[in-house]
Design a protein around this motif. Structure first.
Motif, mmCIF file in Angstrom:
data_model
loop_
_atom_site.group_PDB
_atom_site.id
_atom_site.type_symbol
_atom_site.label_atom_id
_atom_site.label_comp_id
_atom_site.label_asym_id
_atom_site.label_seq_id
_atom_site.Cartn_x
_atom_site.Cartn_y
_atom_site.Cartn_z
ATOM 1 N N SER A 1 0.490 -1.167 0.031
ATOM 2 C CA SER A 1 0.022 0.110 -0.080
ATOM 3 C C SER A 1 1.301 2.058 0.418
ATOM 4 C CB SER A 1 -0.983 0.030 1.404
ATOM 5 O OG SER A 1 -2.099 1.524 1.349
ATOM 6 N N THR A 2 1.977 1.204 0.680
ATOM 7 C CA THR A 2 2.600 2.611 0.898
ATOM 8 C C THR A 2 3.121 2.270 -0.686
ATOM 9 O OG1 THR A 2 3.360 2.223 3.606
ATOM 10 C CG2 THR A 2 4.877 3.766 1.907
ATOM 11 N N ALA A 3 3.316 1.650 -1.309
ATOM 12 C CA ALA A 3 4.714 1.343 -2.589
ATOM 13 C C ALA A 3 3.363 2.079 -3.782
ATOM 14 C CB ALA A 3 5.165 0.091 -2.938
ATOM 15 N N LEU A 4 2.441 1.674 -3.626
ATOM 16 C CA LEU A 4 1.594 2.614 -4.643
ATOM 17 C C LEU A 4 1.142 4.040 -4.373
ATOM 18 C CD1 LEU A 4 -1.389 -0.326 -4.440
ATOM 19 C CD2 LEU A 4 0.293 0.326 -6.302
ATOM 20 N N ARG A 5 0.999 4.232 -2.637
ATOM 21 C CA ARG A 5 0.781 5.707 -2.842
ATOM 22 C C ARG A 5 2.486 6.246 -2.935
ATOM 23 N NH1 ARG A 5 -4.149 6.402 -0.155
ATOM 24 N NH2 ARG A 5 -5.229 4.700 0.677
ATOM 25 N N SER A 6 3.166 5.755 -2.688
ATOM 26 C CA SER A 6 4.402 6.781 -2.925
ATOM 27 C C SER A 6 4.511 6.353 -4.526
ATOM 28 C CB SER A 6 5.890 5.564 -2.827
ATOM 29 O OG SER A 6 6.855 5.875 -3.624
ATOM 30 N N LEU A 7 3.333 5.545 -6.066
ATOM 31 C CA LEU A 7 3.006 5.883 -7.454
ATOM 32 C C LEU A 7 2.415 7.389 -7.359
ATOM 33 C CD1 LEU A 7 3.838 2.656 -8.530
ATOM 34 C CD2 LEU A 7 4.975 4.060 -8.972
ATOM 35 N N TRP A 8 1.476 7.178 -6.460
ATOM 36 C CA TRP A 8 0.554 7.866 -6.425
ATOM 37 C C TRP A 8 0.925 9.692 -6.190
ATOM 38 C CZ3 TRP A 8 -2.392 10.989 -2.650
ATOM 39 C CH2 TRP A 8 -3.070 11.433 -3.079
ATOM 40 N N GLY B 1 5.303 11.275 -15.138
ATOM 41 C CA GLY B 1 5.930 11.603 -14.029
ATOM 42 C C GLY B 1 7.248 10.481 -14.413
ATOM 43 N N GLY B 2 7.787 10.135 -13.008
ATOM 44 C CA GLY B 2 8.858 8.976 -13.366
ATOM 45 C C GLY B 2 8.363 7.811 -12.830
ATOM 46 N N LEU B 3 9.366 6.202 -12.951
ATOM 47 C CA LEU B 3 8.947 5.851 -12.066
ATOM 48 C C LEU B 3 9.498 5.805 -10.657
ATOM 49 C CD1 LEU B 3 7.486 2.888 -12.037
ATOM 50 C CD2 LEU B 3 9.563 1.916 -13.150
ATOM 51 N N SER B 4 9.210 5.471 -9.942
ATOM 52 C CA SER B 4 9.886 5.942 -8.296
ATOM 53 C C SER B 4 10.406 4.483 -7.960
ATOM 54 C CB SER B 4 8.697 5.942 -6.988
ATOM 55 O OG SER B 4 8.692 5.685 -6.081
ATOM 56 N N GLY B 5 11.295 4.661 -7.558
ATOM 57 C CA GLY B 5 12.595 3.434 -6.377
ATOM 58 C C GLY B 5 11.567 2.832 -5.586
ATOM 59 N N ASP B 6 10.808 3.370 -5.056
ATOM 60 C CA ASP B 6 9.713 2.019 -4.050
ATOM 61 C C ASP B 6 9.150 1.312 -4.245
ATOM 62 O OD1 ASP B 6 10.510 4.052 -2.398
ATOM 63 O OD2 ASP B 6 8.965 5.055 -2.473
ATOM 64 N N ILE B 7 8.437 1.159 -5.985
ATOM 65 C CA ILE B 7 8.151 0.560 -6.727
ATOM 66 C C ILE B 7 8.769 -0.980 -5.743
ATOM 67 C CG2 ILE B 7 9.262 -0.072 -8.899
ATOM 68 C CD1 ILE B 7 6.624 -0.462 -10.508
ATOM 69 N N SER B 8 10.327 -1.218 -5.872
ATOM 70 C CA SER B 8 10.798 -2.140 -5.799
ATOM 71 C C SER B 8 10.512 -2.921 -4.182
ATOM 72 C CB SER B 8 12.406 -1.526 -5.654
ATOM 73 O OG SER B 8 12.201 -1.457 -4.076
ATOM 74 N N THR B 9 9.480 -2.304 -4.017
ATOM 75 C CA THR B 9 9.439 -2.702 -2.483
ATOM 76 C C THR B 9 7.425 -3.082 -2.582
ATOM 77 O OG1 THR B 9 7.725 -1.183 -1.897
ATOM 78 C CG2 THR B 9 9.880 -1.209 -0.834
ATOM 79 N N LEU B 10 7.688 -4.000 -3.916
ATOM 80 C CA LEU B 10 6.483 -4.555 -3.918
ATOM 81 C C LEU B 10 7.127 -5.681 -4.578
ATOM 82 C CD1 LEU B 10 4.282 -2.270 -6.895
ATOM 83 C CD2 LEU B 10 3.666 -3.093 -4.218
ATOM 84 N N SER B 11 7.200 -6.637 -3.843
ATOM 85 C CA SER B 11 7.811 -8.302 -3.953
ATOM 86 C C SER B 11 7.385 -9.085 -4.550
ATOM 87 C CB SER B 11 8.621 -8.822 -1.845
ATOM 88 O OG SER B 11 7.624 -8.557 -1.518
ATOM 89 N N GLU B 12 5.420 -9.007 -4.481
ATOM 90 C CA GLU B 12 5.541 -10.003 -4.967
ATOM 91 C C GLU B 12 4.760 -9.507 -6.667
ATOM 92 O OE1 GLU B 12 4.304 -12.449 -3.368
ATOM 93 O OE2 GLU B 12 5.958 -13.228 -2.543
#
Length: 953
Positions: free
Chosen positions: A28-35, A77-88
C-alpha cells in the motif's frame, strides 16, 4: 462545518484502518508513493483500499499486489524506486504513457517474481540498468520505443526463461554482447523466441557466437543499425527462424551459403548494405514470401534460376544488385507473386510475359535496365514499368509500359460503413463503421514483417478487422467496431496501418476499457492473421475522453487532512467507533454470505443477475486451498485468459480440476456465470461435469471433474503422445457428436455451444470424448426458436460463415464447427494453417471417382492409408455436408450421430461398446509430460493467455 469535519475524519481513519486490514502495508505504501509521483492517475486511486476497493490497473492475490497494468492512462512522472518494495509483483505494464520519463531505477532488479516488464512507447531515457539481469523469472521484456541509451546490458543473458526480448526503436549503441566465460551475453538465451533490436545505433560485427543450433528463435530483427562485417554462417543453424531482418546496416562480404537451411523463413530483409560476392542459392526456402536484397554490391550474375523455385514468393526487391541477362517468363508464373522490383540493373534481351502469369501480380518494375523488346501473350492488368530501357528509347514510344504509372494520393483502404450513412459528428467525435458518433481509441499498427505487397488488396485488412473483432468479443472487451485506414510503407520498410477502436454502448471508453485494449497489444495477446502479417508493434495515441468521473484534487485532499489533523483526540474516538462499526458490518456480511454464496455478486461487474444454479456445490476458499496444497506450483496444470487451473484432491481421493479466475483477466464475470448456470443443469457422459464453484474473498473458481488425457488437439498434434488410429478417431467423433446432440436436443433449455473445436474436446482415461468450455455458450429460450440474434463469437476457422454474415445464431452454427472438427480429425491440420483453410482445401482437392477421394496428400498418414480405412469416404461426405454454406443444407446433430454410428458399423465396430482399454495401453512418447486438457492450448483463443504462457509468433 464541524459535523462535516467529523465525517471527513471518520472517513479518513476508517480508510486507513481498512488498508491496514487488507492490502499488505508495504504494498500500500509503494502504491501511494507512485500515486504521489504520477499525474493523471485513475480516479479510483488514492481512496479506499487498493485491492479490496479495486484501484484501476491493480491486480492482487490475497493481500499482495501482483500486477500493475496501466497502459494508455496519460500518466506523467517518473518510476519511483519504491516500486521495488512490491516483492510479489509479477506483471508491470505502463505502455503508451509518453509522459512517463526519467530513468529506470536500478532497484527494479529487486522484483524477483516479475515475469512481464512491458514499457512500450513511454519516454524513459538513460541506460537500461544492469540489475535487470537478476529478474530470473522474466518471460517478457519489452522496452521498445523509448529513449534508452548506452549498451545492451550483458546481464540479460542470465534470463534463461526469457521468451520475448524487444529493445527496438531506442538509442542503444555499442556491440552486441555475447558471453566470454565470466560475463553473460545474448548467446545464452537459447529459449528466447524473439530478438527485436531494430532502429538503434548498435555497431561492430555480428558475433558468430550469437547464434547456435540450440536456439529457438523465431524473429531476428537487427534492421536500421550501424552493424558491419559479415553475416555469420551460424545464422543458418537456427532452423526455427521465420523473420530475419538485417537491412539498413553496413554489412559487407559474402552471404553465408547455408542460408538455404532456414526452411521456415518467410521474410528475409538484407537490402541497403554493402554485401559482395555471389548470390547464395536459396532453393528449398519454400515458405519464403518476401525477399529484399536491393542496394548491395553482389557479383554480376544472370537472373538466378532458383528464384522460380520459391513457391510462396510474393515480393522480390533486387534493385541495384548487378543482375544481368534475361528474366525467364516462367518466373512470372509463380502463383503467389505480387510485386517484382528489379530496377537499375543490367537485365537485357526481350521481356516475355507468357501465359499462366500469376493472377496476383500487381507490378513488374524494370526501370533503367538494357531491355530491348517486350512480348505479351495477351492483355494484362498489372503495371509493367520499362522506363529507361532501350525498348522505350525509340522516337514516339507511347506504350503504357514506357511511362510511369500515376501516383495515387488517395488512401489505399479505409473501413467502409456497414450498410449505413456516416454521421456528421460534433465535439471531436468520429462516425464509426456502424455510423455511431463516438470517441475512438486510436493508434498505429506497425508491422515489422508482412507477407503481401499489394497494399491495394482489401483482403488482408478485412481479415485483420475480423480477427480484431473476434479477439475483442471473445475476451469481452467493450468494443463495438474497429476501423482501419491509410495503409502505407515508411522509410524503414514497415507497413503502417491506422487503427480506431470504437466503444460499445457509451460514446467513450472508461479507463478499464482503454487498459484492456492497450494491454492486448502491449502484451502481444492479440495475434494478427498469420497468413498476412508477421511481428508488429502498436503505438497508442493519447486518449482524453475517459467516461470515468474526474479524480478529485490531491491538493484539496491534503488540505482537508491537514485541517482535521489537530483534532487528534476526537479522531481517535471516531476511529474506535469506525473500527467497531466495520467489524459489525463484516460480521453481518459473513452471516449473510453463509446463507447466500452470491451475497457480494455485482451485477455490473459480473455481467448480469445472480447465477441461477441447479445442483452445483458451493466450496469455500479455505477448502480449495487445502485440496490444492495452497495452490502450489506443483498442482498448476494450465493457464488461460480466465486465470490458472489447478489439480485438487478431495477428501474422498477424487481428483478435480479447479479453474481459478485471475483478477484483472480479460474474461471473468460473464464466462463464470455462463458456465456455472449451464453446466450445473446438464448431465451427460460426453459433457464435462461441473462439480461446484467458489465465490468468496474476491475469488471466482469453478470445480470440474478431472479429465486426464488432454484435448483432442493434443492427440492429433502428437503433443500428448497418445496414438489415435482410425477406429479411435471414429469413437471420439461419435462421443463429441453425442454430447453436442444432447445439448441441442435434450438439454432444457437447448444450448448452442458456439465454440466447438479440438481444444474443447477432452479425452478421459478411456479416450471417451467430453465437450468442454461453455464460456461462450448460448441457451435458447422458447421465444428464440429458430435463431437468436447476437454478437459473433467463436474461434477463427471453426466459425460458421452464415452466422458471421447475419449474426443469427442457430444450432446449425455448431454443426458447421463440428464439420470443421471432423476434417481436423482426418487431416490432423488446424483449420487455418499458413493461410490455407481446410474446408476450401478439401473441397478443391476432392475427386469422388478416385481412391480416398484424391485426398491422400491432405489426410493424416498416421490413420493408416496403406489400406483404405473403412468408412473414411462416408466420413468425408458427412463432414462436407456439415460445412454446407447454408445452414438449411446441414444435418442436425442427431442425424450426424446416426450417420457416424452407421460408419462405425461399416468399419466393423459396435458404436455402443465401451472402450476396452485405457490410455495407459496406448503409445506414449512423452512420459512424465503434463498432458492435462486445461493447459495453454485449451485456452488459446477463447481466453487471452498471459504472456508468460502463450508464445506469440
Amino acid at each position: 462545518m464541524g459535523s462535516a469535519i467529523w465525517f471527513l475524519s471518520l472517513h479518513v481513519f476508517i480508510q486507513i484502518y481498512t488498508i491496514v486490514a487488507t492490502t499488505d502495508a508495504g504494498d500500500s505504501t509503494a502504491l501511494r508513493s507512485l500515486w504521489n509521483e504520477w499525474k493523471n492517475v485513475p480516479p479510483s486511486w488514492g481512496s479506499g483500499d487498493p485491492c479490496d476497493d479495486g484501484w484501476v490497473g491493480i491486480g492482487c492475490t490475497g493481500l499482495r499486489v501482483t500486477s500493475i497494468t496501466l497502459p494508455s492512462m496519460n500518466l506523467v512522472g517518473g518510476l519511483s524506486g519504491d516500486i521495488s518494495t512490491l516483492s510479489e509483483l509479477q506483471q508491470l505494464d505502463l505502455s503508451y504513457n509518453k509522459g512517463l520519463t526519467g530513468s529506470l531505477p536500478s532497484s527494479i532488479g529487486n522484483l524477483k517474481k516479475l515475469t512481464n516488464l512491458i514499457l512500450v512507447g513511454c519516454g524513459f531515457i538513460g541506460p537500461i540498468p544492469d540489475t535487470i539481469g537478476s529478474l530470473l523469472l522474466l518471460r517478457f521484456l519489452s522496452l521498445n520505443s523509448n529513449g534508452f541509451t548506452g549498451h545492451i546490458p550483458p546481464s540479460i543473458g542470465n534470463l534463461s526463461n526469457l521468451y520475448w526480448l524487444d529493445l527496438a526503436d531506442n538509442q542503444l549503441e555499442g556491440p552486441i554482447p555475447v558471453s566470454n566465460g565470466s560475463t553473460p551475453g545474448l548467446d545464452m538465451l537459447i529459449n528466447t523466441g524473439h530478438f527485436h533490436f531494430g532502429k538503434n545505433k548498435l555497431y561492430g560485427q555480428i558475433p558468430s557466437q550469437l547464434f547456435s543450433s540450440e536456439m529457438t528463435l523465431i524473429h531476428v530483427l537487427f534492421e536500421s543499425n550501424q552493424l558491419s562485417g559479415t553475416l555469420p554462417s551460424t545464422l543458418g543453424l537456427v532452423k526455427t527462424l521465420e523473420v530475419v531482418r538485417f537491412d539498413n546496416n553496413s554489412l559487407n562480404g559474402r552471404l553465408p551459403l547455408n542460408l538455404n537451411n532456414l526452411t521456415s523463413v518467410q521474410d528475409l530483409f538484407l537490402s541497403n548494405n554493402v554485401l559482395t560476392g555471389p548470390l547464395p542459392d536459396l532453393t528449398g526456402l519454400n515458405s519464403l514470401n518476401t525477399l529484399y536484397l536491393s542496394n548491395n554490391s553482389f557479383d554480376s550474375s544472370d537472373f538466378p534460376s532458383w528464384l522460380a523455385a520459391l513457391p510462396s514468393l510474393t515480393t522480390l526487391m533486387m534493385e541495384h544488385t548487378q543482375l544481368q541477362g534475361q528474366v525467364p517468363a516462367t518466373f512470372f508464373t509463380l502463383s503467389n507473386l505480387q510485386t517484382v522490383v528489379l530496377k537499375h540493373n543490367q537485365l537485357n534481351g526481350t521481356l516475355n510475359i507468357g501465359p499462366g502469369v500469376s493472377n496476383q501480380l500487381q507490378m513488374i518494375d524494370l526501370q533503367t535496365n538494357l531491355i530491348s523488346g517486350f512480348n505479351s501473350a495477351g492483355t494484362y492488368t498489372f503495371d509493367i514499368i520499362l522506363v529507361g530501357n532501350p525498348v522505350c528509347d525509340e522516337t514516339g514510344a507511347t506504350n503504357t509500359y514506357c511511362t510511369l504509372p500515376p501516383s495515387n494520393s488517395l488512401p489505399l483502404y479505409s473501413t467502409p460503413p456497414k450498410n449505413c450513412q456516416p454521421n456528421s459528428c460534433s465535439s471531436g467525435q468520429i462516425s464509426s463503421p456502424t455510423c455511431r458518433c463516438a470517441y475512438p481509441y486510436t493508434g498505429t499498427l506497425q508491422f515489422r514483417g508482412f507477407f503481401f505487397s499489394d497494399l491495394r488488396n482489401r483482403t488482408p485488412y478485412e481479415t485483420l478487422e475480423q480477427s480484431l473483432m473476434q479477439f475483442f468479443q471473445s475476451h469481452q472487451v467493450p468494443v463495438d467496431t474497429v476501423s482501419l485506414s491509410n495503409p502505407r510503407m515508411d522509410s524503414f520498410e514497415y507497413l503502417l496501418v491506422n487503427l480506431s477502436v470504437f466503444p460499445f454502448g457509451p460514446n467513450s471508453f472508461n479507463r478499464t476499457g482503454i487498459s484492456m485494449i492497450a494491454f492486448a497489444f502491449s502484451n502481444q495477446s492479440f495475434k494478427p492473421p498469420p497468413e498476412f502479417f508477421g511481428p508488429y508493434v502498436f503505438h497508442g495515441d493519447t486518449y482524453e475522453q475517459f467516461s470515468d468521473e474526474p479524480a478529485s484534487s490531491k491538493k484539496s485532499s491534503i488540505a482537508i487532512i491537514g485541517a482535521v489533523a489537530g483534532a487528534s483526540v476526537l479522531f481517535l474516538l471516531l476511529l474506535l467507533a469506525g473500527i467497531y462499526g466495520y467489524r459489525q458490518r463484516k460480521r453481518a456480511e459473513r452471516a449473510t454470505k453463509g446463507n447466500n454464496p452470491f451475497a457480494h455478486w455485482d451485477s455490473k461487474k459480473s455481467s448480469g443477475n445472480i447465477p441461477q444454479l441447479k445442483g452445483a456445490r458451493c466450496f469455500s476458499f479455505e477448502e480449495l486451498k487445502k485440496y490444492t496444497n495452497n495452490f502450489s506450483e506443483a498442482n498448476d496444470i494450465g493457464s488461460g485468459g480466465y486465470g490458472k487451473v489447478y489439480r485438487g484432491t478431495l477428501p474422498t481421493g477424487e481428483l478435480v480440476a479447479i479453474k481459478r479466475a485471475q483478477q484483472g483477466s480479460m474474461q471473468g464475470g460473464l464466462e463464470f456465470k455462463t458456465e456455472i448456470e449451464l453446466l450445473s443443469r446438464v448431465h451427460h457422459k460426453n459433457v464435462v461435469s461441473l462439480l461446484g464453484f467458489c465465490f468468496e474473498q474476491g475469488e471466482q473458481m469453478l470445480i470440474y471433474e478431472y479429465v486426464p488425457n488432454g484435448s483432442l488437439s493434443d492427440s492429433l498434434s502428437g503433443k500428448s503422445g497418445i496414438r489415435v488410429d482410425w477406429t479411435r478417431r471414429l469413437k471420439i467423433a461419435l462421443g463429441a457428436a453425442r454430447g453436442l446432440a444432447y445439448l441441442h436436443e435434450l438439454a432444457n433449455p437447448p444450448i448452442i455451444h458456439r465454440d466447438i473445436k479440438s481444444t474443447n474436446i477432452l479425452l478421459d482415461e478411456r479416450l471417451n470424448a467430453k465437450v468442454s468450455d461453455f464460456g461462450l455458450s448460448k441457451p435458447m429460450g422458447d421465444s428464440e426458436k429458430g435463431h437468436v440474434t447476437t454478437q459473433v463469437k467463436g474461434t477463427m476457422g471453426y466459425l460458421d460463415p452464415e452466422y458471421y454474415m447475419t449474426q443469427q445464431l442457430t444450432e446449425k452454427s455448431d454443426v458447421y464447427s463440428f464439420g470443421v472438427l471432423m476434417l481436423e480429425i482426418i487431416t490432423a491440420r488446424r483449420p487455418i494453417e499458413r493461410g490455407k483453410y481446410i474446408v476450401r482445401e478439401v473441397r478443391m482437392s476432392m475427386v469422388k471417382t478416385k481412391s480416398l477421394y484424391n485426398l491422400q496428400e491432405i489426410l493424416d498418414p498416421t490413420i493408416g492409408l496403406s489400406t483404405t480405412p473403412k468408412g473414411l469416404e462416408k466420413f468425408v461426405d458427412l463432414a462436407m455436408s456439415c460445412v454446407a454454406e447454408s445452414g438449411a443444407d446441414r444435418p442436425t446433430m442427431g442425424e450426424v450421430v446416426k450417420e457416424i454410428e452407421s460408419i462405425m458399423q461399416l468399419a466393423g465396430m459396435n458404436p455402443n461398446a465401451e472402450s476396452a482399454s485405457t490410455s495407459a495401453t496406448y503409445e506414449d512418447a512423452t512420459k512424465g509430460a503434463s498432458l492435462h486438457p486445461y493447459s495453454d492450448e485449451s485456452f488459446a483463443y477463447s481466453g487471452a493467455l498471459p504472456a508468460s504462457k502463450i508464445e506469440p509468433h
